[in-house]
Design an enzyme around this catalytic site. Structure first.
Site, PDB file in Angstrom:
ATOM      1  N   TYR A  71       0.859  -1.199   0.000  1.00  0.00           N
ATOM      2  CA  TYR A  71       0.000   0.000   0.000  1.00  0.00           C
ATOM      3  C   TYR A  71       0.888   1.239   0.000  1.00  0.00           C
ATOM      4  O   TYR A  71       1.902   1.259   0.704  1.00  0.00           O
ATOM      5  CB  TYR A  71      -0.909   0.024   1.233  1.00  0.00           C
ATOM      6  CG  TYR A  71      -2.359  -0.189   0.868  1.00  0.00           C
ATOM      7  CD1 TYR A  71      -2.989   0.680  -0.013  1.00  0.00           C
ATOM      8  CD2 TYR A  71      -3.089  -1.255   1.374  1.00  0.00           C
ATOM      9  CE1 TYR A  71      -4.306   0.488  -0.382  1.00  0.00           C
ATOM     10  CE2 TYR A  71      -4.408  -1.457   1.002  1.00  0.00           C
ATOM     11  CZ  TYR A  71      -5.009  -0.577   0.126  1.00  0.00           C
ATOM     12  OH  TYR A  71      -6.309  -0.767  -0.236  1.00  0.00           O
ATOM     13  N   LYS A 280      -2.314   1.874 -25.066  1.00  0.00           N
ATOM     14  CA  LYS A 280      -2.792   1.904 -26.453  1.00  0.00           C
ATOM     15  C   LYS A 280      -1.578   2.079 -27.368  1.00  0.00           C
ATOM     16  O   LYS A 280      -0.705   1.218 -27.378  1.00  0.00           O
ATOM     17  CB  LYS A 280      -3.838   3.005 -26.621  1.00  0.00           C
ATOM     18  CG  LYS A 280      -5.087   2.783 -25.744  1.00  0.00           C
ATOM     19  CD  LYS A 280      -6.152   3.803 -26.033  1.00  0.00           C
ATOM     20  CE  LYS A 280      -7.439   3.550 -25.276  1.00  0.00           C
ATOM     21  NZ  LYS A 280      -7.430   4.116 -23.914  1.00  0.00           N
ATOM     22  N   ARG A 286      -1.534  -1.793 -18.800  1.00  0.00           N
ATOM     23  CA  ARG A 286      -2.872  -1.196 -18.719  1.00  0.00           C
ATOM     24  C   ARG A 286      -2.881  -0.169 -17.586  1.00  0.00           C
ATOM     25  O   ARG A 286      -2.677  -0.537 -16.426  1.00  0.00           O
ATOM     26  CB  ARG A 286      -3.868  -2.317 -18.453  1.00  0.00           C
ATOM     27  CG  ARG A 286      -5.310  -1.978 -18.619  1.00  0.00           C
ATOM     28  CD  ARG A 286      -6.103  -3.225 -18.896  1.00  0.00           C
ATOM     29  NE  ARG A 286      -5.865  -3.673 -20.248  1.00  0.00           N
ATOM     30  CZ  ARG A 286      -6.489  -3.205 -21.329  1.00  0.00           C
ATOM     31  NH1 ARG A 286      -7.432  -2.304 -21.203  1.00  0.00           N
ATOM     32  NH2 ARG A 286      -6.205  -3.661 -22.515  1.00  0.00           N
TER      33      ARG A 286
END
Ligand code: DSN
Length: 488
Positions: A71, A280, A286
């Site tokens: 975290y 992309k 991602r």
């Protein structure tokens, strides 16, 4: 050129993936099987989805490790958890690479997706332009210090702002103020479209709309507009009406990184804030990121925990690797090839009688209007898939078939360019696509009407096209030499 910009040989990469799949298999073999099957499927299809690509093994492998277990809410050196020294290194490097790659004063690499990046940007503009002045007027440092009446006034002011973005059917994105999306509910929204004759952005019309609507945020960027945008002109419009210019470059970030879009067409020097995805045309993992001018940096850095959940350190690490790859000269060659290939695809389709929105392209995508074949986008998408060509249907401007069936097919060149396709292969691809469209007829509904979903392909056409596609793909293997050592 292939997607494997690594000095490590394919045998070593194969060993890494075989070991990983063996470990996964020992717990849930069906997941290992699905991972293997996905590689088989991706290798076997002519992937023309404009928003997809193939990340390098280095990017992919960076995501599968214990960085995932940490975290790290907050920012570098200012965390809400202890023990974040390695995450600080990772996030610091990713941001540094992003700043250098794009020539941006500030980079924030935590957003998990493009929507998240846009939410961070929206929040930053609201914080900087609405909340901060209200705090100053009230003589308060923090919203907790505001009297109830001032807080109530500020909350209403935050909810009472305007955004002007490109309409969805002209090629804009649903996060640019489309009503069903949170952006359309956060802001009073209006949109600009494209010229009905040419399909091109009409800057004079955008200016007129902006003068009338007076938005706080002017959004630029697109997911289905096949042309460059003049961001210098958009900034001039924003300045004239007192708006903040946000450019969402998710689709064309690879063309910006590869210096194909420069000068007025590079959003980074012109926009106040730039948002993007990494997966992309940029060919990373991602995820998303935000670049901004210094005056928005503090507000952007408060993205987590204001708007985002805890950062994904393993993905930030993969972003750092992808940005490092994109800083190599070979990436500029790749980006130029993405554009050259899109032009070859557009010319090949036009020569074979396919109508293109705007008549061509000057970016990575081509938008086909398939109504001249008597088809909806949905029928064309399904017929092409039967023939081994993976695309997505897309609305065209003022689409008579709406956003579900649509009248268009969107094609993009980033993925197949990563496999090494050049203009000749894209011309052959155009021939295959035109052949499938010409050989597909609309089907009938159960009551005998013309269906928007059913269709019939000419006898043998799907098989013939699949074999032709397989020949092209075999000559340009995906992850050449990568052998998982298993049947999938
Ligand atoms: N889904 C992406 C695309 O295909 O363009 C954008 O969010």
């Amino acid at each position: 050129m292939t997607v494997t910009p690594t000095a490590v040989d394919a045998g070593t990469v194969s060993t890494a993936y075989r070991a990983a799949l063996d470990v996964i298999s020992s717990v849930e073999p069906r997941i290992a099987d699905a991972i293997g099957a996905e590689l088989t499927d991706q290798r076997a299809s002519l992937k023309l989805i404009a928003s997809e690509n193939y990340a390098s093994p280095a990017v992919l492998l960076t995501m599968g490790n214990w960085l995932s277990d940490k975290y790290a809410e907050g920012t570098v050196g200012h965390r809400f958890y202890a023990g974040c020294q390695n995450v600080d290194t990772v996030e610091g490097l990713a941001a540094e690479h992003a700043r250098e790659l794009f020539g941006a004063p500030h980079a924030y690499v935590q957003p998990h997706s493009g929507i998240d990046a846009n939410l961070v940007a929206f929040w930053a503009v609201l914080a900087q332009r609405v909340e901060a002045p209200a705090l100053a007027v009230a003589g308060a440092r923090h919203v907790n210090d505001l009297a109830e009446a001032d807080w109530s006034t500020l909350r209403h002011a935050l909810g009472d702002q305007r955004m002007l973005g490109m309409s969805l059917d002209a090629g804009g994105h649903l996060t640019h103020g489309f009503r069903p999306n949170i952006s359309g509910k956060m802001f009073d929204q209006s949109s600009y479209g494209t010229d009905p004759e040419t399909g091109l952005l009409d800057y004079a019309a955008v200016r007129a709309k902006a003068r009338e609507f007076r938005p706080l945020i002017l959004m630029a960027g697109y997911s289905a507009y096949p042309r460059r945008v003049d961001f210098a002109a958009m900034r001039e419009i924003a300045d004239e009406v007192g708006a903040t210019l946000i450019v969402d470059m998710a689709h064309f970030a690879g063309l910006v990184a590869g210096k194909v879009f420069t000068g007025d067409f590079d959003p980074v020097p012109h926009a106040h804030v730039v948002t993007s995805t990494t997966h992309k045309s940029l060919r990373g993992p991602r995820g998303g990121f935000v670049l901004c001018q210094p005056e928005f940096a503090d507000a952007v850095d408060r993205g987590c925990p204001m708007v985002l959940g805890g950062p994904l350190p393993h993905v930030m690490a993969a972003k750092a690797v992808a940005f490092a790859e994109a800083r190599r000269p070979s990436f500029a060659t790749y980006a130029q090839a993405v554009l050259d290939n899109a032009v070859a695809l557009a010319e090949g389709l036009t020569r074979r009688g396919v109508r293109l929105v705007t008549g061509g392209t000057d970016n990575h995508l081509v938008l086909l209007d398939v109504t001249s074949f008597g088809l909806t986008g949905r029928q064309a998408e399904s017929a092409l898939l039967d023939a081994g060509i993976v695309t997505n249907r897309n609305a065209v401007p003022a689409d008579p078939n709406g956003a579900w069936y649509t009248s268009g097919i969107r094609l993009g060149t980033p993925a197949l360019t990563s496999r090494g396709f050049g203009p000749a292969e894209f011309d052959r691809t155009a021939e295959l696509i035109a052949g499938v469209l010409a050989g597909t007829s609309p089907g009938a509904t159960s009551s005998g009407g013309v269906s928007k979903a059913h269709y019939t392909l000419a006898d043998g056409l799907a098989d013939r096209t699949r074999s032709a596609a397989a020949e092209l793909l075999a000559a340009h293997p995906l992850y050449p030499g990568l052998d998982l050592g298993r049947d999938t």
